[in-house]
Design a protein around this motif. Structure first.
Motif, PDB file in Angstrom:
ATOM      1  N   THR A  23       7.997   4.482  10.092  1.00  0.00           N
ATOM      2  CA  THR A  23       7.822   5.497   9.049  1.00  0.00           C
ATOM      3  C   THR A  23       8.037   6.897   9.606  1.00  0.00           C
ATOM      4  O   THR A  23       7.403   7.844   9.210  1.00  0.00           O
ATOM      5  N   THR A  24       8.963   7.008  10.574  1.00  0.00           N
ATOM      6  CA  THR A  24       9.313   8.318  11.107  1.00  0.00           C
ATOM      7  C   THR A  24       9.782   9.224   9.982  1.00  0.00           C
ATOM      8  O   THR A  24      10.537   8.795   9.130  1.00  0.00           O
ATOM      9  N   ARG A  25       9.340  10.458   9.955  1.00  0.00           N
ATOM     10  CA  ARG A  25       9.701  11.349   8.874  1.00  0.00           C
ATOM     11  C   ARG A  25      11.180  11.721   8.931  1.00  0.00           C
ATOM     12  O   ARG A  25      11.794  11.763   9.991  1.00  0.00           O
ATOM     13  N   ARG A  80       4.650  12.371  -3.636  1.00  0.00           N
ATOM     14  CA  ARG A  80       4.924  10.935  -3.507  1.00  0.00           C
ATOM     15  C   ARG A  80       4.886  10.536  -2.030  1.00  0.00           C
ATOM     16  O   ARG A  80       5.885  10.114  -1.465  1.00  0.00           O
ATOM     17  N   PRO A  81       3.726  10.680  -1.388  1.00  0.00           N
ATOM     18  CA  PRO A  81       3.684  10.485   0.065  1.00  0.00           C
ATOM     19  C   PRO A  81       4.034   9.068   0.510  1.00  0.00           C
ATOM     20  O   PRO A  81       4.340   8.859   1.687  1.00  0.00           O
ATOM     21  N   ASP A 104       1.087   6.441   2.687  1.00  0.00           N
ATOM     22  CA  ASP A 104       1.976   6.761   3.803  1.00  0.00           C
ATOM     23  C   ASP A 104       3.229   5.888   3.855  1.00  0.00           C
ATOM     24  O   ASP A 104       4.044   6.041   4.755  1.00  0.00           O
ATOM     25  N   GLY A 105       3.394   4.952   2.911  1.00  0.00           N
ATOM     26  CA  GLY A 105       4.610   4.168   2.831  1.00  0.00           C
ATOM     27  C   GLY A 105       4.674   2.958   3.734  1.00  0.00           C
ATOM     28  O   GLY A 105       5.646   2.195   3.681  1.00  0.00           O
ATOM     29  N   ARG A 106       3.650   2.722   4.567  1.00  0.00           N
ATOM     30  CA  ARG A 106       3.725   1.581   5.483  1.00  0.00           C
ATOM     31  C   ARG A 106       3.645   0.262   4.711  1.00  0.00           C
ATOM     32  O   ARG A 106       3.012   0.163   3.660  1.00  0.00           O
ATOM     33  N   PRO A 158      -4.482   3.480  -2.582  1.00  0.00           N
ATOM     34  CA  PRO A 158      -3.418   3.216  -3.550  1.00  0.00           C
ATOM     35  C   PRO A 158      -2.235   2.470  -2.935  1.00  0.00           C
ATOM     36  O   PRO A 158      -1.854   2.726  -1.787  1.00  0.00           O
ATOM     37  N   VAL A 159      -1.683   1.524  -3.708  1.00  0.00           N
ATOM     38  CA  VAL A 159      -0.580   0.723  -3.206  1.00  0.00           C
ATOM     39  C   VAL A 159       0.597   0.780  -4.179  1.00  0.00           C
ATOM     40  O   VAL A 159       0.453   1.117  -5.354  1.00  0.00           O
ATOM     41  N   ALA A 160       1.775   0.440  -3.668  1.00  0.00           N
ATOM     42  CA  ALA A 160       2.987   0.236  -4.462  1.00  0.00           C
ATOM     43  C   ALA A 160       3.451  -1.183  -4.207  1.00  0.00           C
ATOM     44  O   ALA A 160       3.218  -1.737  -3.125  1.00  0.00           O
ATOM     45  N   HIS A 161       4.098  -1.779  -5.188  1.00  0.00           N
ATOM     46  CA  HIS A 161       4.606  -3.140  -4.994  1.00  0.00           C
ATOM     47  C   HIS A 161       5.846  -3.352  -5.838  1.00  0.00           C
ATOM     48  O   HIS A 161       5.997  -2.750  -6.910  1.00  0.00           O
ATOM     49  N   ASN A 162       6.749  -4.203  -5.342  1.00  0.00           N
ATOM     50  CA  ASN A 162       8.020  -4.401  -6.031  1.00  0.00           C
ATOM     51  C   ASN A 162       8.717  -5.652  -5.493  1.00  0.00           C
ATOM     52  O   ASN A 162       8.553  -6.001  -4.321  1.00  0.00           O
ATOM     53  N   PRO A 163       9.511  -6.340  -6.330  1.00  0.00           N
ATOM     54  CA  PRO A 163      10.356  -7.422  -5.816  1.00  0.00           C
ATOM     55  C   PRO A 163      11.334  -6.899  -4.772  1.00  0.00           C
ATOM     56  O   PRO A 163      11.813  -5.760  -4.868  1.00  0.00           O
ATOM     57  N   THR A 164      11.644  -7.701  -3.782  1.00  0.00           N
ATOM     58  CA  THR A 164      12.549  -7.286  -2.703  1.00  0.00           C
ATOM     59  C   THR A 164      14.002  -7.493  -3.115  1.00  0.00           C
ATOM     60  O   THR A 164      14.322  -8.362  -3.925  1.00  0.00           O
TER      61      THR A 164
END
Length: 523
Positions: A23-25, A80-81, A104-106, A158-164
């Motif tokens: 997750t390097t910026r 949208r971090p 943090d997107g991890r 908080p989480v995000a989720h989606n089909p790959t």
């Protein structure tokens, strides 16, 4: 049914193409300038310098685009971090649901679409591996996603989720990955950071030149076939929309025009996806919510649209119209996948692409005979090529063949001082959105159109063609009138104020409950 070993094997094949970048910026993985921009300094010294001695117009235009991009990244970090999560969606094989941190997107965990989530999960954060113990999970996939998201949020925020969608990209990355630096140089010539342009192409088409959407959008950056026909009528050259190297300059020029209009790549990307009227409404709503700049207004208005869709899909439709889940996520999906562009280029040997403008129709058999290349290799460079390259179209090869036309590989040469100066002045054009939408602004754009055309350069012709297209698109439509009415409507303002009250009340009521799952926005 998926099996963990199958998932790991598939993931390893992807890892051979996508090097892990964590997750390097973004700022740490983007070069300051392309070789073409650096090389332009002696030739274009002083052109369009805007008072900064010793810098060429090309360097100034690039520096302005990079500053714009850096401001966009800062806004993404604020609003949208978790945007880096979207890099994983396009590197994990299809048939899975990925969950990541919206903080943090991890990547947190990956589950098979079909299978036992308690036994077949891949936990990327081992501390979370026990959260499904003893849980009875729903059979319905959407409800199961909501259930697991709620459990993860209790432990990780908080989480995000989606089909790959990994298999959407992988075959094309193998076939075309060696062209990415060349395409990136094309984007940068027009003032678009390479990773932004290529990341958009990745999520739009998977880099597939012949991809056609349900709405009949085609090719690299998924423009409607009718739009390509309009560009062909405006262009003095033949545009073959199924060649990525043909599309890239037009995609780049259009994105530069929109980024200049908004002063940011974020709403510019959104307009490409959801249209200018939707983005205009979003920005007006964001201003009403207190947004102090275009990025803040966009993100505040975007969040309102998403919230209102969840409260009442049709009750507040006049506020957001067709701005949907994918519209909400589009810009963060693009910025998140800039990580993948850098990771894809790093291990892949890059090739040069030479462009020749065909003075006549050139049969495929003649190209193969003259170059010694196989039909597959010729078509790798020219996916649109079936039997012949049309006269005045462009032929692409790994080397220049004089008999096939003059070399029009403009990205291999420094830009002319005239083009660099015109581009630098254009990207710094400072006008409000109502000004852009007002017909009185058309002469300003026409003047730039003539100025780019008068550079007598390939890239100048592209910019002039795209500006002609944008002028027609802007002033032949009712967009300006629609937005002016929305901005000044007393009834619309009352509906907006009621919607905000309902949204705030719903937030309080929903504080302890997970949000409903959106459909896959990557489609």
């Amino acid at each position: 049914m998926s099996h963990p070993s199958m998932t790991r094997t598939s993931a390893l094949s992807l890892a051979a193409v996508f090097v892990c970048v964590g997750t390097t910026r973004l700022e740490t993985i983007v070069p300051r300038a392309s070789a073409q921009v650096t090389a332009a300094a002696p030739a274009a010294s002083g052109a369009g310098s805007s008072g900064l001695d010793g810098l060429s117009g090309a360097e100034l235009a690039y520096a302005h685009a990079q500053a714009r991009r850096n401001d966009d990244v800062g806004a993404m970090e604020t609003f949208r971090p978790g945007y880096a999560f979207w890099q994983h969606i396009f590197t994990i094989p299809d048939g899975h649901i990925a969950f990541g941190s919206a903080v943090d997107g991890r990547l947190l965990a990956v589950f098979p679409t079909r299978g036992d989530w308690a036994r077949e999960a891949e936990w990327h954060d081992p501390a979370l591996a026990g959260i499904l113990a003893g849980q009875r999970l729903a059979k319905n996939l959407d409800r199961r996603r909501e259930q697991v998201a709620a459990l993860l949020e209790q432990a990780a925020g908080p989480v995000a989720h989606n089909p790959t969608r990994g298999l959407f990209v992988l075959p094309n990355a193998r076939r075309y990955g060696s062209f990415l630096k060349e395409w990136g140089a094309i984007y940068e010539r027009f003032g678009v950071p390479a990773d932004i342009g290529l990341a958009q192409a990745m999520i739009e088409s998977g880099l597939n030149p012949t991809r056609r959407s349900a709405s009949r959008a085609v090719g690299f950056c998924q423009w409607l076939a009718g739009n390509w026909r309009r560009l062909n009528r405006l262009s003095p050259d033949v545009i073959e929309g199924h060649n990525q190297t043909t599309q890239a300059p037009y995609c780049a020029a259009y994105l530069t025009v929109l980024a200049t209009k908004y002063g940011s790549f974020i709403p510019a990307l959104s307009e490409h996806n959801s249209g200018g009227t939707n983005v205009g409404r979003t920005l007006i709503n964001g201003a009403r919510l207190g947004g102090t700049d275009v990025r803040g207004r966009y993100f505040l208005g975007s969040q309102l649209a998403r919230d209102l869709r969840r409260i009442s899909l049709y009750g507040y439709r006049e506020i957001y119209r067709t701005y949907g889940p994918r519209s909400y996520l589009y810009s963060e999906m693009v910025f998140g996948n800039t990580f993948n562009i850098s990771a894809l280029i790093a291990p892949t040997p890059q090739m040069q692409i030479f462009a020749m403008q065909a003075p006549r129709a050139i049969p495929l058999a003649e190209i193969m005979r003259r170059t010694g290349l196989s039909v597959d290799e010729v078509r790798r460079f020219n996916p649109a090529l079936l039997t012949q390259v049309p006269a005045r179209a462009t032929l692409y090869l790994p080397f220049h063949v004089t008999e096939f036309g003059r070399d029009v590989s403009f990205w291999h040469r420094p830009p002319s001082p005239a083009f660099a100066s015109a581009l630098n002045d254009f990207v710094r054009l400072d006008a409000s959105l109502p000004q852009w939408d007002d017909r009185s602004f058309e002469p300003v754009l026409r003047a730039f159109q003539r100025r780019f055309s008068d550079t007598n350069s390939e890239e100048g012709t592209v910019m002039a063609t795209v500006l002609a297209y944008v002028i027609d698109e802007t002033y032949a439509s009712a967009r300006g009138a629609i937005l002016a009415e929305y901005r000044g409507s007393a009834g619309g303002l009352r509906l907006f104020e009621r919607a905000v009250l309902d949204r705030d009340a719903a937030r309080v009521a929903r504080a302890a409950a997970p949000p409903p799952a959106d459909s896959d926005p990557t489609q």
